[in-house]
Enzyme design. Structure first.
Site: not given
Length: 475
Positions: A101, A240, A242, A244
């Protein structure tokens, strides 16, 4: 070992995740599903990854573990976490996302999804127990060739938005897209252009950049203001690593905090109930836009539990979001004759589109729209490299030592309320808020503050970080 489950998934140093740990945690996840009667032998398990240098290698160990467990690994390639979750749930199959992330590149992680959505805390405990029992078992690992999809799995994710928002609805907007190393960087551009916005790609990077939408790097703050000064944008957006968590900045390059972006999203979608962690701005209860605000601990599993509570109370349109801006759509939404199905995992594209749609529909600048919610000025920061036990000791002293807490916060005029739901959130008599909590993903102590003015919030954040630093050094 740094490997542990935090607010969303397993995280830790790449050096400690790559290899046997990635393998054994994957096997433990699959065995947990089998124990729950949620996985049959020969079932497909979808695997995605972000753009970190270590992710393809870790994904190979995940593929090997899936095959060894008697399942069929399906390589979905690099794609946003919510796109993987949507694709897997649409096929009634589990999924594993290799991603760290927003945390630094020397770390990575695994996010696990059942066929019906994110794993919960009970699942996490079961996985940990299974993995611990097999940690000393060294299997013979060999590279395998996973099944690959003929169609692009992200297309369904993009179609989700292109089918809900009206074609041309963002026409007339000029949007900068800060691409950096986000796995969603091209998808964001494609969706915005598909809805009519003029987009300009900014800051594309070939190396991983850890963009944290709860605690922006000073470099990111400076970049946003630089781009806003150089170009006439209605907004600058990003995600960010990834994809999400959204990052949204107004025409002046001023970052719109994630909880405010979440509130704008919920209001645009017509939510009667919102679900959000205790770390989100206290203005949510004061703005008057929502019939009910359900507060939870920090982390998507807790927000999902809160969504179930809100739906059980009769919520018609339930939207969850975190202070980082990730939106979890708790219920189906019907708007302008179109339907958007629920997706109870963090998403960045939905809030980006809702914020931009609010600008397009009202003809008002984002700064004015944001001001309508009457949020207190807020700031957040972190102390890095703080051992978990040091953070725990400091938080325990604040939570249980009334004299210590009163003395520490005497400069704020005394304590009106202490909320220990997640870390220690202290509200002073003057309405100012200082919230300390240990990060669930890295050895960090996080600090969130609220005040009536931005200058005061910045001052309060410096004071809070100094207090935390002094107490940790003392211990």
């Amino acid at each position: 070992m740094t490997l542990r489950f935090g607010t969303s998934g397993l995280r830790g140093l790449v050096s400690e995740l790559r290899g046997l740990p990635a393998y054994t945690y994957t096997v433990a996840f699959l065995r947990m599903l089998q124990d729950r009667g949620a996985l049959n032998e020969g079932s497909k398990v979808y695997v995605g990854r972000d753009l970190r240098a270590s992710s393809p290698d870790i994904a190979q160990f995940v593929h090997a573990a899936i095959a060894k467990a008697g399942q069929v690994p399906v390589d979905c390639g690099a794609l946003p976490t919510p796109a993987l979750a949507l694709h897997a749930s649409s096929n009634n199959a589990p999924a594993i996302m290799v991603t760290g992330s927003h945390i630094p590149d020397d770390r990575n992680g695994l996010k696990f999804y059942r066929a019906d959505g994110e794993i919960d805390k009970r699942d996490e405990r079961h996985i940990i127990e299974i993995q611990a029992a097999m940690a000393d078992t060294v299997p013979s690992l060999s590279a395998i060739d996973p099944l690959r999809l003929a169609a692009e799995p992200s297309q369904g994710y993009m179609n989700r938005f292109l089918g809900f928002f009206e074609k041309g609805s963002l026409s007339g907007l000029r949007v900068g897209v800060y691409q950096h190393s986000s796995v969603a960087r091209d998808i964001v551009v494609d969706v915005l252009r598909g809805l009519g916005a003029e987009t300009i790609a900014l800051g594309r990077a070939e190396h991983f950049i850890a963009v944290d939408t709860e605690a922006l790097r000073q470099e990111d703050v400076a970049l946003l203001k630089h781009w806003a000064a150089a170009e006439a944008f209605d907004a600058i957006v990003s995600t960010d690593g990834d994809g999400d968590r959204p990052l949204v900045a107004d025409a002046g390059g001023i970052f719109v905090r994630g909880d405010l972006a979440g509130a704008i999203t919920a209001h645009f979608l017509g939510a009667d109930r919102v679900v959000t962690p205790v770390s989100s701005n206290s203005g949510l209860e004061r703005c008057g836009y929502f019939a009910r605000v359900v507060r939870t601990r920090v982390g998507s599993p807790y927000v999902i539990e809160g969504i179930a509570t809100a739906l059980g109370e009769g919520g018609k349109c339930v939207v969850g979001f975190e202070a980082n801006g990730g939106v979890l759509l708790g219920s189906r939404v019907e708007k302008d004759g179109r339907t958007l199905p629920a997706l109870q995992t963090r998403d960045s594209v939905l809030p980006i589109l809702c914020v931009l749609s609010a600008i397009a529909r009202t003809g008002r600048p984002l700064a004015e729209i944001a001001a309508d919610f009457r949020f207190l000025a807020a700031a957040s920061g972190r102390l890095e490299g703080v051992p978990t036990e040091s953070s725990a000791s400091f938080l325990d002293k604040l939570a249980t030592g009334a004299t210590y807490a009163d003395k520490s916060f005497s400069v704020l005029g005394g304590i009106a309320n202490i909320d220990n739901r997640d870390g220690v959130r202290i509200t002073a008599h003057n309405g100012e808020v200082v919230h300390f909590r240990a990060s669930g993903n890295a050895p960090e102590l996080r600090c969130y503050v609220e005040a009536k003015a931005e200058s005061r919030a910045d001052e309060l954040l410096r004071w809070g970080l100094a207090l935390g630093r002094a107490q940790i050094l003392e211990s």
